[in-house]
Design a protein around this motif. Structure first.
Motif, PDB file in Angstrom:
ATOM      1  N   ASN A   1     -10.179  -5.629  -0.872  1.00 30.23           N
ATOM      2  CA  ASN A   1     -11.162  -5.159   0.618  1.00 30.23           C
ATOM      3  C   ASN A   1     -12.196  -4.133  -0.165  1.00 30.23           C
ATOM      4  OD1 ASN A   1     -10.299  -6.450   2.986  1.00 30.23           O
ATOM      5  ND2 ASN A   1      -8.966  -5.035   2.770  1.00 30.23           N
ATOM      6  N   LEU A   2     -11.084  -3.066  -0.990  1.00 30.10           N
ATOM      7  CA  LEU A   2     -12.682  -2.124  -2.037  1.00 30.10           C
ATOM      8  C   LEU A   2     -12.961  -2.986  -2.895  1.00 30.10           C
ATOM      9  CD1 LEU A   2     -11.546   0.299  -0.244  1.00 30.10           C
ATOM     10  CD2 LEU A   2     -10.360   0.913  -2.600  1.00 30.10           C
ATOM     11  N   GLY A   3     -12.181  -3.855  -3.557  1.00 37.48           N
ATOM     12  CA  GLY A   3     -12.721  -4.314  -4.953  1.00 37.48           C
ATOM     13  C   GLY A   3     -14.234  -4.934  -4.202  1.00 37.48           C
TER      14      GLY A   3
ATOM     15  N   PHE B   1     -11.140  -7.344 -12.294  1.00 38.72           N
ATOM     16  CA  PHE B   1     -10.238  -7.842 -13.383  1.00 38.72           C
ATOM     17  C   PHE B   1      -8.465  -7.538 -12.140  1.00 38.72           C
ATOM     18  CE2 PHE B   1     -12.021  -4.934 -16.347  1.00 38.72           C
ATOM     19  CZ  PHE B   1     -12.117  -5.653 -17.536  1.00 38.72           C
ATOM     20  N   THR B   2      -8.245  -8.775 -11.977  1.00 37.69           N
ATOM     21  CA  THR B   2      -7.293  -9.341 -11.034  1.00 37.69           C
ATOM     22  C   THR B   2      -6.198  -9.491 -11.599  1.00 37.69           C
ATOM     23  OG1 THR B   2      -6.923 -10.539  -8.882  1.00 37.69           O
ATOM     24  CG2 THR B   2      -8.458 -11.722 -11.261  1.00 37.69           C
ATOM     25  N   ARG B   3      -4.859  -9.007 -10.559  1.00 35.29           N
ATOM     26  CA  ARG B   3      -3.809 -10.232 -11.234  1.00 35.29           C
ATOM     27  C   ARG B   3      -3.516 -11.199 -11.041  1.00 35.29           C
ATOM     28  NH1 ARG B   3      -0.680  -5.202  -8.145  1.00 35.29           N
ATOM     29  NH2 ARG B   3      -2.592  -5.865  -7.034  1.00 35.29           N
TER      30      ARG B   3
ATOM     31  N   GLY C   1      -3.663  -1.163  -4.246  1.00 35.61           N
ATOM     32  CA  GLY C   1      -3.708  -0.609  -2.778  1.00 35.61           C
ATOM     33  C   GLY C   1      -2.643   1.036  -3.192  1.00 35.61           C
ATOM     34  N   SER C   2      -1.976   2.377  -2.516  1.00 41.86           N
ATOM     35  CA  SER C   2      -1.922   3.168  -2.247  1.00 41.86           C
ATOM     36  C   SER C   2      -0.460   3.213  -2.651  1.00 41.86           C
ATOM     37  CB  SER C   2      -1.650   4.085  -1.925  1.00 41.86           C
ATOM     38  OG  SER C   2      -3.480   4.584  -1.789  1.00 41.86           O
ATOM     39  N   ALA C   3       0.201   2.236  -1.976  1.00 41.37           N
ATOM     40  CA  ALA C   3       1.807   2.045  -1.989  1.00 41.37           C
ATOM     41  C   ALA C   3       2.177   2.195  -2.740  1.00 41.37           C
ATOM     42  CB  ALA C   3       2.052   0.964  -0.650  1.00 41.37           C
TER      43      ALA C   3
ATOM     44  N   TYR D   1      -6.737   6.977  -4.252  1.00 43.14           N
ATOM     45  CA  TYR D   1      -5.207   6.848  -3.893  1.00 43.14           C
ATOM     46  C   TYR D   1      -4.759   8.130  -2.502  1.00 43.14           C
ATOM     47  CZ  TYR D   1       0.389   8.644  -4.324  1.00 43.14           C
ATOM     48  OH  TYR D   1       1.407   8.193  -4.240  1.00 43.14           O
ATOM     49  N   ASP D   2      -4.264   7.324  -1.577  1.00 46.07           N
ATOM     50  CA  ASP D   2      -4.465   8.185   0.162  1.00 46.07           C
ATOM     51  C   ASP D   2      -3.264   8.336   0.276  1.00 46.07           C
ATOM     52  OD1 ASP D   2      -3.882   6.035   0.985  1.00 46.07           O
ATOM     53  OD2 ASP D   2      -5.578   5.503   2.544  1.00 46.07           O
ATOM     54  N   THR D   3      -2.188   8.690  -0.107  1.00 48.21           N
ATOM     55  CA  THR D   3      -0.940   9.115   0.406  1.00 48.21           C
ATOM     56  C   THR D   3      -0.367  10.386  -0.252  1.00 48.21           C
ATOM     57  OG1 THR D   3      -0.187   6.470  -0.360  1.00 48.21           O
ATOM     58  CG2 THR D   3       1.672   8.120  -0.208  1.00 48.21           C
TER      59      THR D   3
HETATM   60  N1  LIG Z   1      -9.610   7.578  -0.044  1.00 47.56           N
HETATM   61  C1  LIG Z   1      -9.777   6.852   1.409  1.00 47.56           C
HETATM   62  O1  LIG Z   1     -10.463   7.455   2.523  1.00 47.56           O
HETATM   63  C2  LIG Z   1      -9.098   5.357   1.507  1.00 47.56           C
HETATM   64  C3  LIG Z   1     -10.525   4.303   2.408  1.00 47.56           C
HETATM   65  C4  LIG Z   1     -10.081   3.499   2.221  1.00 47.56           C
HETATM   66  C5  LIG Z   1      -8.527   2.755   2.070  1.00 47.56           C
HETATM   67  N2  LIG Z   1      -8.226   3.605   0.617  1.00 47.56           N
HETATM   68  C6  LIG Z   1      -7.432   3.517  -0.231  1.00 47.56           C
HETATM   69  O2  LIG Z   1      -7.535   2.329  -0.632  1.00 47.56           O
HETATM   70  C7  LIG Z   1      -6.435   1.165  -1.222  1.00 47.56           C
HETATM   71  C8  LIG Z   1      -6.471  -0.262  -1.248  1.00 47.56           C
HETATM   72  O3  LIG Z   1      -6.940  -0.858   0.490  1.00 47.56           O
HETATM   73  P1  LIG Z   1      -7.873  -2.828   0.347  1.00 47.56           P
HETATM   74  O4  LIG Z   1      -8.342  -1.976   1.922  1.00 47.56           O
HETATM   75  O5  LIG Z   1      -8.387  -2.855  -0.359  1.00 47.56           O
HETATM   76  O6  LIG Z   1      -6.094  -2.606   0.267  1.00 47.56           O
HETATM   77  P2  LIG Z   1      -6.178  -4.542   0.108  1.00 47.56           P
HETATM   78  O7  LIG Z   1      -7.526  -5.489   0.424  1.00 47.56           O
HETATM   79  O8  LIG Z   1      -4.622  -4.666   0.143  1.00 47.56           O
HETATM   80  O9  LIG Z   1      -6.540  -4.952  -1.550  1.00 47.56           O
HETATM   81  C9  LIG Z   1      -5.079  -4.028  -2.303  1.00 47.56           C
HETATM   82  C10 LIG Z   1      -4.782  -4.941  -3.305  1.00 47.56           C
HETATM   83  O10 LIG Z   1      -4.711  -6.124  -3.312  1.00 47.56           O
HETATM   84  C11 LIG Z   1      -4.561  -7.328  -4.149  1.00 47.56           C
HETATM   85  N3  LIG Z   1      -4.832  -8.288  -2.787  1.00 47.56           N
HETATM   86  C12 LIG Z   1      -6.144  -8.178  -2.576  1.00 47.56           C
HETATM   87  N4  LIG Z   1      -6.478  -9.269  -1.368  1.00 47.56           N
HETATM   88  C13 LIG Z   1      -5.085 -10.239  -1.898  1.00 47.56           C
HETATM   89  C14 LIG Z   1      -4.320 -11.612  -1.609  1.00 47.56           C
HETATM   90  N5  LIG Z   1      -5.595 -12.127  -0.472  1.00 47.56           N
HETATM   91  N6  LIG Z   1      -3.960 -11.960  -1.941  1.00 47.56           N
HETATM   92  C15 LIG Z   1      -3.061 -11.333  -2.805  1.00 47.56           C
HETATM   93  N7  LIG Z   1      -3.790 -10.210  -3.637  1.00 47.56           N
HETATM   94  C16 LIG Z   1      -4.240  -9.506  -3.276  1.00 47.56           C
HETATM   95  C17 LIG Z   1      -6.041  -7.177  -4.914  1.00 47.56           C
HETATM   96  O11 LIG Z   1      -4.886  -7.197  -6.291  1.00 47.56           O
HETATM   97  P3  LIG Z   1      -5.558  -8.069  -7.623  1.00 47.56           P
HETATM   98  O12 LIG Z   1      -6.660  -8.271  -7.482  1.00 47.56           O
HETATM   99  O13 LIG Z   1      -4.909  -7.650  -8.578  1.00 47.56           O
HETATM  100  O14 LIG Z   1      -4.727  -9.231  -6.888  1.00 47.56           O
HETATM  101  C18 LIG Z   1      -5.530  -5.576  -4.552  1.00 47.56           C
HETATM  102  O15 LIG Z   1      -6.859  -4.803  -5.305  1.00 47.56           O
HETATM  103  C19 LIG Z   1      -5.221   1.285   0.068  1.00 47.56           C
HETATM  104  O16 LIG Z   1      -4.638   1.315  -0.480  1.00 47.56           O
HETATM  105  C20 LIG Z   1      -5.642   2.576   0.798  1.00 47.56           C
HETATM  106  O17 LIG Z   1      -4.921   3.542   0.198  1.00 47.56           O
HETATM  107  C21 LIG Z   1      -8.498   5.527   0.933  1.00 47.56           C
END
Ligand SMILES: NC(=O)c1ccc[n+]([C@@H]2O[C@H](COP(=O)([O-])OP(=O)(O)OC[C@H]3O[C@@H](n4cnc5c(N)ncnc54)[C@H](OP(=O)(O)O)[C@@H]3O)[C@@H](O)[C@H]2O)c1
Ligand SMILES: NC(=O)c1ccc[n+]([C@@H]2O[C@H](COP(=O)([O-])OP(=O)(O)OC[C@H]3O[C@@H](n4cnc5c(N)ncnc54)[C@H](OP(=O)(O)O)[C@@H]3O)[C@@H](O)[C@H]2O)c1
Lengths: 328, 328
Positions: free
Chosen positions: B14-16, B35-37, B73-75, B95-97
């Motif tokens: 989502n963030l990317g 860049f992606t895994r 993801g932060s985890a 990073y939000d943990t």
């Molecule tokens: N500070 C703040 O205010 C704030 C607010 C919101 C979120 N956050 C942080 O931001 C982090 C990332 O959030 P997010 O919503 O972007 O997480 P997400 O959508 O789960 O993405 C995390 C990672 O998972 C992989 N991924 C995503 N979709 C995928 C799919 N369909 N299949 C397989 N792998 C997939 C991607 O890596 P690859 O492309 O390498 O596979 C991606 O970088 C959260 O963990 C949270 O801690 C912080």
């Protein structure tokens, strides 16, 4: 010897008095003296341990004071006082003549850079905290619009204007942001709004005995520049009510940015202040920025600075570790 | 060659995806690659000119990229990815943990300091903009209390929890700040409020056919940790309504500090966000802080940094002169 940061206050008006109280409320800052152009004896400072000194003796305090808080007026005091004091001290001021800030910056920067002092200019809430939020919101939401609303606030200039109206014994004027305009902005439509569309004006007037109230109301509401373009409300009250209900100097306002991201997602960023006392809040901001002036000077970040140059952690009394652990 | 700051995005969740759109909305930033895994072909990036590259090839891009935006993801992703990338690039992550930030900071700081990179950690809105406001409000109003409220926001963890309840086909959960609690805080009484007193929980549930709705409602409302301590509302809706009305990821909240100055003046400081899309806003913040990472690295401010170390002007696309003239 304490480890506290040692402060001086220049000018004992509303801001100067607020600064003295704000310093007392901290654990890490210490007030050395208040400097004034008047006879120091006449200030009647009723804070225990606070020394009043004539402004001409300030140069003797260069070793004793880390940062000078300049609490003079923007119109004529600060354009002269900030360059003067920045040649001897780190300074913080609240210069708020928006149109002349670039010029003021230049003149202060030259002195501060030459004398290796740190001079943070135009600190307070607007300019100050509002400025920070205008810039951060703009930086984050590229596709959007900034709105600043002021009030509910007592406006000195407009209060003076109503007091000059025929038949008016006393009175005050409040600038009030239009709820309708705020709701429009919050809805995300990014309306074009003039200052008069964003604000209403509300007057509380003590009429002279036998004055013609409708004539007063008409003269106020049609006054060019001040009221004619605004939705203006005139209320008549007694001298007692004026004293009881309108003795404070409240102010505040909103900075709002409404922006869009992605396809069509609305993102709303809002900062607001609701202040019982404008000068006490403003001077509390000056006092916090004194920490930054001290730290930045220790790091040899010399010259004139604005709130845009000051990292948030620098204004906090807390350590970087504590901030990361408990506030992040 | 353009003068734009060159960015890479690591991780296309989502963030990317939000970061790619946010970079496009600027004039001073340029996206080099995502860049992606995963197999880069499978990302299905539908933005013209945006290249997907396997994460293992990122090290080839050290000359071509000024700042890497780490959107994992932060985890489990960031504790590994941030130190890894900070050895090669300036970075910004979200990073939000909260509880593990000091530890995360240490591990990133060691790498970034050794490799002369600038790594800004925990950027976003909370941690991020909310953190800045908690610290600034605390620094300015010494005598007061901070309150953070979250919502209205879709909570992933709580939505997962209701979907595991017997008889539930699908569902979402919103965290909503209690209006009553906000009004209490705004009134200046500085109440003691637990997280459950500050928030309500509202669920929208699609029941399975013939499911016992009252049993579902009871199971949700009594679920320990998640709902039992909260004022919880359960609504039943159709699958169509869920899709139509609950497909976005809204979030936001308030940071409020109520403080006293002088004798007894209330001063209210408020920051709030109302976001249609949490990830698009968060990534817009990351993108703005990329400017700061680039500038601070050019000034040799190496090591791990947080939003507390970043002067507001550093995140703006505008020059210091323009900011002083038009925004202060
Ligand atoms: N500070 C703040 O205010 C704030 C607010 C919101 C979120 N956050 C942080 O931001 C982090 C990332 O959030 P997010 O919503 O972007 O997480 P997400 O959508 O789960 O993405 C995390 C990672 O998972 C992989 N991924 C995503 N979709 C995928 C799919 N369909 N299949 C397989 N792998 C997939 C991607 O890596 P690859 O492309 O390498 O596979 C991606 O970088 C959260 O963990 C949270 O801690 C912080
Ligand atoms: N940035 C912001 O958000 C913000 C907000 C509010 C105000 N401000 C700025 O702050 C400036 C100062 O405001 P203020 O309300 O403190 O102004 P003020 O009360 O008029 O004081 C200005 C100066 O006048 C002198 N003075 C005060 N009371 C006096 C008296 N009874 N008789 C003779 N002289 C007296 C004092 O200098 P001596 O002690 O040397 O005589 C004082 O430093 C304003 O001009 C405004 O530009 C900025």
């Amino acid at each position: 010897m304490s480890n506290k940061i040692k402060l001086g206050v220049v000018g004992y008006g509303n801001l100067g008095q607020g600064a003295v109280k704000a310093i007392k409320a901290t654990d890490d800052l210490e007030l050395v003296a208040v400097f004034t152009r008047r006879d120091p004896e006449t200030l009647g400072i009723d804070e225990p341990g606070v020394q009043a000194v004539h402004i001409d003796e300030a140069s003797d305090y260069q070793k004793a004071i880390d940062v000078m808080l300049l609490c003079g007026g923007s119109a004529t005091d600060l354009p002269e006082q900030t360059p003067h004091f920045a040649s001897m001290f780190n300074t913080v001021d609240s210069y708020d003549t928006h149109a002349k800030i670039p010029e003021f910056y230049q003149s202060v920067n030259e002195v501060a850079a030459n004398h290796h002092t740190t001079a943070i200019i135009s600190v307070g809430w607007d300019p100050g905290l509002f400025s920070i939020n205008r810039v951060m919101a703009d930086a984050i939401l590229s596709n959007g619009e900034n709105y600043s609303f002021w009030g509910k606030g007592l406006s000195q200039g407009h209060s003076d204007a109503v007091r000059r109206v025929n038949g008016v014994k006393n009175g005050v004027q409040y600038t009030i942001p239009s709820e309708e305009a705020i709701e429009q902005v919050r809805s995300g439509v990014n309306p074009e709004l003039s200052t008069s569309e964003k604000h209403r004006r509300v007057c509380y007037i003590v009429p002279q005995e036998d004055a013609d109230k409708s004539a007063i109301e008409h003269e106020i509401k049609t006054m060019p520049n001040y009221f004619a373009d605004y939705d203006t409300e005139v209320n008549f009250i007694s001298e007692e009510e004026l004293e009881r209900d309108h003795a404070k100097a409240p102010h505040g306002g909103f900075v709002i940015r409404s922006g869009k991201t992605g396809k069509d997602n609305n993102q709303l960023y809002e900062f607001s202040l609701t202040l019982d006392s404008n000068p006490e809040f403003t001077s509390s901001v000056l006092v916090a920025y004194a920490r930054a002036a001290h730290r930045m000077s220790q790091e040899k970040q010399f010259g004139a600075k604005t709130v845009y140059d000051v990292a948030p952690g620098y204004i906090s009394p807390r350590s970087a570790e504590e901030l990361r652990k408990d506030y992040l």
